[in-house]
Design an enzyme around this catalytic site. Structure first.
Site, short mmCIF file in Angstrom:
data_model
loop_
_atom_site.label_atom_id
_atom_site.label_comp_id
_atom_site.label_asym_id
_atom_site.label_seq_id
_atom_site.Cartn_x
_atom_site.Cartn_y
_atom_site.Cartn_z
N GLU A 1 -11.10 -21.06 -1.04
CA GLU A 1 -10.93 -19.52 -0.62
C GLU A 1 -12.65 -19.54 0.30
OE1 GLU A 1 -9.83 -16.25 -0.90
OE2 GLU A 1 -11.46 -15.97 0.17
N LEU B 1 -12.91 -14.95 -5.71
CA LEU B 1 -11.38 -14.77 -5.48
C LEU B 1 -11.04 -13.35 -6.10
CD1 LEU B 1 -12.36 -17.32 -8.85
CD2 LEU B 1 -10.99 -17.32 -6.60
N GLY C 1 -10.26 -22.47 5.44
CA GLY C 1 -9.89 -23.89 5.36
C GLY C 1 -9.25 -23.46 6.34
N GLY D 1 0.12 8.08 8.46
CA GLY D 1 0.20 8.88 7.72
C GLY D 1 1.01 7.94 6.64
N GLY D 2 0.79 6.64 6.50
CA GLY D 2 1.42 5.58 5.62
C GLY D 2 0.88 5.69 4.18
N ILE E 1 -1.87 3.79 3.19
CA ILE E 1 -3.55 3.97 2.76
C ILE E 1 -3.42 5.81 3.39
CG2 ILE E 1 -5.51 2.76 3.49
CD1 ILE E 1 -4.27 0.13 4.10
N GLY F 1 -1.71 0.47 9.20
CA GLY F 1 -1.21 -1.28 9.10
C GLY F 1 -2.25 -2.42 9.39
N ARG F 2 -1.74 -3.79 7.95
CA ARG F 2 -2.45 -4.34 8.45
C ARG F 2 -1.81 -5.89 8.51
NH1 ARG F 2 -6.35 -3.91 4.53
NH2 ARG F 2 -6.50 -6.56 4.31
N HIS G 1 10.30 11.67 -27.06
CA HIS G 1 10.00 13.00 -25.96
C HIS G 1 8.43 13.03 -27.14
CE1 HIS G 1 10.80 16.74 -25.53
NE2 HIS G 1 10.51 17.41 -26.44
P1 NAI Z 1 1.39 1.60 7.15
O1 NAI Z 1 2.78 0.61 7.48
O2 NAI Z 1 1.94 2.38 5.70
O3 NAI Z 1 0.75 3.01 7.55
C1 NAI Z 1 0.52 3.15 8.86
C2 NAI Z 1 1.34 4.70 10.00
O4 NAI Z 1 0.57 4.37 10.64
C3 NAI Z 1 3.03 4.45 9.69
O5 NAI Z 1 3.29 5.19 9.53
C4 NAI Z 1 2.41 4.23 11.48
O6 NAI Z 1 3.80 5.01 11.78
C5 NAI Z 1 1.65 5.23 11.72
N1 NAI Z 1 0.76 4.86 12.90
C6 NAI Z 1 1.04 3.47 13.73
N2 NAI Z 1 0.30 3.74 15.37
C7 NAI Z 1 0.09 5.28 14.90
C8 NAI Z 1 -0.65 6.12 16.44
N3 NAI Z 1 -1.09 5.53 17.46
N4 NAI Z 1 -0.56 7.08 15.72
C9 NAI Z 1 -0.23 7.76 15.08
N5 NAI Z 1 0.58 6.85 14.24
C10 NAI Z 1 0.24 6.00 13.57
O7 NAI Z 1 0.31 1.23 6.39
P2 NAI Z 1 -0.76 0.88 6.22
O8 NAI Z 1 -1.23 2.91 5.05
O9 NAI Z 1 -1.94 1.01 6.71
O10 NAI Z 1 -1.19 0.20 4.71
C11 NAI Z 1 -0.86 -1.11 5.27
C12 NAI Z 1 0.15 -1.93 4.27
O11 NAI Z 1 -0.89 -2.33 3.26
C13 NAI Z 1 1.00 -1.97 3.92
O12 NAI Z 1 2.26 -2.12 4.21
C14 NAI Z 1 1.07 -0.50 2.62
O13 NAI Z 1 2.48 -1.25 1.99
C15 NAI Z 1 -0.07 -1.74 1.80
N6 NAI Z 1 -0.61 -0.48 0.66
C16 NAI Z 1 -0.17 -0.42 0.22
C17 NAI Z 1 -0.67 0.30 -1.00
C18 NAI Z 1 0.14 0.24 -2.25
O14 NAI Z 1 1.29 -0.52 -3.09
N7 NAI Z 1 0.24 1.59 -3.08
C19 NAI Z 1 -2.26 0.73 -1.00
C20 NAI Z 1 -2.91 0.53 -0.14
C21 NAI Z 1 -1.61 -0.10 1.52
#
Ligand code: NAI
Length: 458
Positions: free
Chosen positions: A35, A39, A115, A177-178, A180, A263-264, A435
Site C-alpha cells: 500500500e 490501509l 508496488g 448528477g451521478g 457523488i 466518474g472515477r 411496527h
Molecule cells: P457517476 O458515473 O455516478 O456519475 C457521473 C455523472 O457525470 C454521469 O451522470 C454523467 O452523465 C455525468 N457527466 C459526465 N460527463 C459530463 C459532462 N461533460 N457534462 C455533464 N455531465 C457529465 O460517477 P460519480 O458520481 O463521479 O461516482 C463515481 C463512482 O463512485 C460511481 O461508480 C459511484 O457509484 C461510486 N460512488 C458510490 C457512492 C455510493 O455508493 N453511495 C458514493 C460515491 C461514489
C-alpha cells in the site's frame, strides 16, 4: 532471493485488497499487502466514510433548521466546518486504527510504498522485490476529469478536495448528477450553499430506476437545488470570485467553486499490468466471474474491474478471491444482486433490475407495484416521503427493489436477501415486520405484489 515470498501478494489495501488479506490470513495463508497510502484506501479515507459523515452532519443541520416542524424550538446558527471536519476525521481515524490493529493481529505483512508488477507473480516496491504464489491486483480508482478540464484543487475541485474544504462555499456548480454529485449537492444545500448540478444525461442518477430519479429531482427542486439535465458541460474560466461555466447551448453559470464528479477511472497506469500481459480495456483490468485475469495466478478485484465501483463489491470480491485461492470453491458474485445506495436527502436504495431492464429481459411478464411512504407510519413520524417500488416477474421471483426516502438505505439488506434468495412475493408477504418501522413498507409492497394489498396502490 527476494525480500518476501507469500501465498498471496496483494497490490492495494483498499476495501478489496484488505478484505482479501484478512480472509486469506484467516484461512491460514501467508499474506503480503502492498500500500502506498493508508490501509483502508479511498473508501475509508477519501470516499464512503468521510462523505457519509458529512451527510450525517447535513442531516443534523436539517433537523435543527426544521425543528419547529416537530414542535421543538431551535435555530440553526451556522455550520462550523472546523467542527464538522473534526467529527468526520475522528470517525475516519477510529476506523483506521481499528483496521490497522486487525491487519497486524492477523499476521499480515504490510509493505509500504508503490508496488509495480514486474513479473507475473512478482511485485517490486522501491528497491525490494516480493513474490506471491497468487497475486491480487486491487489498486482502486481516482477522480476522473474531462479532457482539458484541470482540477486545480482551489476553484475546480474533485470530491477529495471537497472533503477537505475548511468553509461552506456560498455557491457551487456540481458537474455530474451521478452518485457523488448528488451526495455533495445534498450536503452543501443543507449547509446553506446555493447549488447547481449540471448533468449531460436526461435525468439525475441515471443508473437508477427512472421513478427514483424523478423522486430525487422532485425533492431537490423542493430543497431549491438547481439542476440542469441534458446539459453537457463545455468549458470553465476562473474569475476573481470563482468560476464561470459555459454549458452546451452557450449559457454561462457562475459560482464560487466547481466540483467535478464525472466518474472515477481505474488506477492502473504505470503499474506494469500491461507489460506483464494482463488483458486490459480502457485502463480497466479484465477479469472473469471468478475474478481471474488472463494471467495464471493473477486476480483482480474492486474498482479496476469493469462494473459497479462500490466498496462493498470490492470487499466481497476480496473475500471471494481469498476463498478461491484457498480452494473453497466459493459461489461467484451476482453483480445485479449488489445493493446500491445514494446517501442524499432523500436517500435512494436499490438492488436487482430496474423496470426498464426487467422489461427488456422479460417483456410483459414483468409487473410492478409502488408503495407510497405516505402510508408508512415511521416515515410519517420522520416526515419523509418516497416509495418502495417492486419489479416482479409473473409467477416468478422479485427481480428488483427500488426505494426512495430518508434512511431507506438501511432497508436494503432485506431487499437484497429477497432478491438474492429469489423470493416470490408470496414468500415475503407473510413475514412479520416490526411496527412502526420503515421496513413495513417492504412488507406492504410485497403484499400488494402478491395481490393482497392492504394499503398499497399498483
Ligand atoms: P457517476 O458515473 O455516478 O456519475 C457521473 C455523472 O457525470 C454521469 O451522470 C454523467 O452523465 C455525468 N457527466 C459526465 N460527463 C459530463 C459532462 N461533460 N457534462 C455533464 N455531465 C457529465 O460517477 P460519480 O458520481 O463521479 O461516482 C463515481 C463512482 O463512485 C460511481 O461508480 C459511484 O457509484 C461510486 N460512488 C458510490 C457512492 C455510493 O455508493 N453511495 C458514493 C460515491 C461514489
Amino acid at each position: 532471493m527476494t525480500d518476501g515470498d507469500f501465498d498471496v501478494l496483494i497490490l492495494g489495501a483498499g476495501s478489496g485488497g484488505y478484505a482479501c488479506a484478512l480472509r486469506a490470513a484467516q484461512l491460514g495463508l501467508t499474506v503480503g499487502l502492498v500500500e502506498k497510502g493508508n490501509l483502508g484506501g479511498t473508501c475509508l479515507h477519501v470516499g464512503c466514510i468521510p462523505t457519509k459523515a458529512l451527510l450525517h452532519a447535513a442531516e443534523v443541520a436539517d433537523a435543527a433548521r426544521d425543528a419547529s416542524k416537530f414542535g421543538v424550538s431551535a435555530t440553526l446558527e451556522g455550520i462550523d466546518m472546523a467542527g464538522v471536519n473534526a467529527y468526520k476525521d475522528g470517525v475516519v481515524s477510529r476506523l483506521f486504527k481499528g483496521l490497522t490493529g486487525l491487519v497486524k493481529s492477523r499476521g499480515i505483512t504490510v509493505i509500504e510504498g508503490e508496488g509495480r508488477l514486474t513479473g507475473p507473480r512478482t511485485v517490486t516496491v522501491g528497491g525490494a522485490t516480493y513474490t506471491g504464489k497468487s497475486v491480487v491486483l486491487a489498486s482502486g480508482s481516482y477522480s476522473r476529469s474531462l479532457p482539458g478540464l484541470e482540477l486545480d484543487g482551489e476553484r475546480v475541485i474533485s470530491s477529495e478536495h471537497a472533503l477537505r474544504l475548511d468553509r461552506v462555499p456560498s455557491s457551487v456548480i456540481v458537474l455530474g448528477g451521478g452518485v457523488i454529485g448528488c451526495e455533495f449537492a445534498s450536503v452543501w444545500a443543507s449547509f446553506g450553499a446555493q447549488v447547481t448540478i449540471l448533468e449531460a444525461l436526461p435525468r439525475l442518477v441515471a443508473a437508477e430506476d427512472e421513478a427514483s430519479s424523478k423522486a430525487l429531482e422532485r425533492a431537490f427542486r423542493k430543497r431549491k437545488i438547481d439542476f440542469r439535465t441534458a446539459t453537457p458541460f463545455q468549458s470553465v474560466k476562473t474569475t476573481d470570485t470563482g468560476v464561470a461555466v459555459t454549458v452546451e447551448g452557450g449559457d454561462i453559470i457562475e459560482a464560487e467553486l466547481l466540483l467535478v464528479a464525472v466518474g472515477r477511472g481505474p488506477l492502473t497506469d504505470g503499474l506494469g499490468y500491461e507489460e506483464q500481459g494482463v488483458a486490459m480495456e480502457r485502463g480497466f483490468v479484465l477479469a472473469d466471474e471468478r475474478c481471474r485475469t488472463n494471467v495464471e495466478g493473477v486476480f483482480a478485484v474492486g474498482d479496476i474491474v469493469p462494473g459497479l465501483q462500490l466498496a462493498h463489491r470490492g470487499f466481497q470480491q476480496g473475500i471471494f478471491v481469498a476463498e478461491e485461492i484457498a480452494g473453497l470453491d466459493p459461489k461467484p458474485i451476482d453483480e445485479a444482486g449488489i445493493p446500491r445506495v445514494t446517501y442524499s436527502h432523500p436517500e435512494i436504495a436499490s438492488v436487482g433490475l430496474d423496470e426498464a431492464k426487467a422489461r427488456e429481459a422479460y417483456g410483459d411478464r414483468v409487473t410492478t407495484v409502488t408503495y407510497d411512504l405516505g402510508g408508512n407510519g415511521k416515515s410519517q413520524i420522520l416526515q419523509t416521503s418516497g416509495f418502495v417500488k417492486l419489479v416482479g416477474l409473473e409467477d416468478g421471483p422479485v427481480l428488483g427493489v427500488h426505494m426512495v426516502g430518508d434512511r431507506v438505505g438501511e432497508l436494503i439488506g432485506e431487499a437484497q436477501l429477497i432478491y438474492s434468495w429469489e423470493a416470490h412475493a408470496d414468500d415475503v408477504a407473510p413475514l412479520v415486520h416490526a411496527h412502526p418501522t420503515q421496513n413495513e413498507a417492504l412488507g406492504e409492497a410485497h403484499l400488494a405484489l402478491a395481490g393482497k394489498a392492504l394499503h398499497a396502490h399498483s
